[in-house]
Structures are given as structure tokens and as C-alpha cells.
Write a protein that holds these residues in place. Sequence first.
Motif, mmCIF file in Angstrom:
data_model
loop_
_atom_site.group_PDB
_atom_site.id
_atom_site.type_symbol
_atom_site.label_atom_id
_atom_site.label_comp_id
_atom_site.label_asym_id
_atom_site.label_seq_id
_atom_site.Cartn_x
_atom_site.Cartn_y
_atom_site.Cartn_z
ATOM 1 N N THR A 19 0.827 -1.198 0.000
ATOM 2 C CA THR A 19 0.000 0.000 0.000
ATOM 3 C C THR A 19 0.862 1.248 0.000
ATOM 4 O OG1 THR A 19 -1.709 -1.189 1.230
ATOM 5 C CG2 THR A 19 -1.851 1.191 1.219
ATOM 6 N N LEU A 23 0.960 4.063 -2.889
ATOM 7 C CA LEU A 23 0.718 5.489 -2.652
ATOM 8 C C LEU A 23 1.855 6.347 -3.200
ATOM 9 C CD1 LEU A 23 -0.776 5.481 0.956
ATOM 10 C CD2 LEU A 23 -1.932 6.130 -1.156
ATOM 11 N N TRP A 26 1.582 6.375 -6.948
ATOM 12 C CA TRP A 26 0.417 7.183 -7.297
ATOM 13 C C TRP A 26 0.799 8.660 -7.260
ATOM 14 C CZ3 TRP A 26 -4.890 6.240 -4.485
ATOM 15 C CH2 TRP A 26 -5.908 6.924 -5.164
ATOM 16 N N MET A 30 0.945 11.265 -10.426
ATOM 17 C CA MET A 30 0.143 12.484 -10.429
ATOM 18 C C MET A 30 1.027 13.713 -10.634
ATOM 19 S SD MET A 30 -2.836 11.776 -7.636
ATOM 20 C CE MET A 30 -3.590 13.352 -7.918
ATOM 21 N N PRO A 36 -3.021 7.746 -13.045
ATOM 22 C CA PRO A 36 -2.533 6.771 -12.051
ATOM 23 C C PRO A 36 -3.446 5.570 -11.867
ATOM 24 C CG PRO A 36 -3.597 8.575 -10.940
ATOM 25 C CD PRO A 36 -3.664 8.892 -12.418
ATOM 26 N N ASP A 37 -4.008 5.033 -12.953
ATOM 27 C CA ASP A 37 -4.974 3.931 -12.827
ATOM 28 C C ASP A 37 -4.362 2.691 -12.193
ATOM 29 O OD1 ASP A 37 -6.933 5.484 -13.981
ATOM 30 O OD2 ASP A 37 -6.479 4.783 -16.011
ATOM 31 N N ARG A 40 -3.426 3.299 -8.534
ATOM 32 C CA ARG A 40 -4.622 3.384 -7.691
ATOM 33 C C ARG A 40 -5.169 1.990 -7.405
ATOM 34 N NH1 ARG A 40 -8.693 7.276 -10.014
ATOM 35 N NH2 ARG A 40 -8.391 5.885 -11.779
ATOM 36 N N ARG A 41 -5.187 1.140 -8.428
ATOM 37 C CA ARG A 41 -5.667 -0.233 -8.250
ATOM 38 C C ARG A 41 -4.789 -1.001 -7.265
ATOM 39 N NH1 ARG A 41 -5.594 -2.423 -13.590
ATOM 40 N NH2 ARG A 41 -6.494 -0.435 -14.136
ATOM 41 N N THR A 43 -2.902 0.244 -4.890
ATOM 42 C CA THR A 43 -3.084 0.799 -3.554
ATOM 43 C C THR A 43 -4.379 0.300 -2.914
ATOM 44 O OG1 THR A 43 -1.891 2.778 -4.227
ATOM 45 C CG2 THR A 43 -3.211 2.941 -2.247
ATOM 46 N N LEU A 44 -5.464 0.338 -3.655
ATOM 47 C CA LEU A 44 -6.752 -0.075 -3.101
ATOM 48 C C LEU A 44 -6.790 -1.570 -2.794
ATOM 49 C CD1 LEU A 44 -9.209 2.056 -5.254
ATOM 50 C CD2 LEU A 44 -8.516 2.422 -2.887
#
Length: 60
Positions: A19, A23, A26, A30, A36-37, A40-41, A43-44
Amino acid sequence: MRTFQMILLAIFVIGVLATFIGLLSWLVLMLRHRPPDRARRLTLMSGAVALIVLILNAFT
């Protein structure tokens, strides 16, 4: 039972590290104005895994 808890703890630590890496990537994407697709995936999903393992470890 103790071994199971240690395995869950190891998975939790790996999830938290993934994670954190997600981040950071990400943020870098940015700042470079790129979508940042993927970050982001990552990280989530790793955050969700870490949260699930934390909840499982609390009940064992």
C-alpha cells in the motif's frame, strides 16, 4: 494457532508495504501528470488485503 497468527501478521506487513509503495507511485504519477490507474488499483487492493488480514487477526 500461533503459526496462523504469524502468517496473518506477515501478510498484513506485506499488504501495508505494498500500500505504501502504491501510494508513492500514485503520487509520482500524479506529479508527472499521467493517469494513475494502475497505481490506484494496487493501492486499493493491497490496502483491502491488509485490512481484511488485520480483522482476521483480531478474531483469532
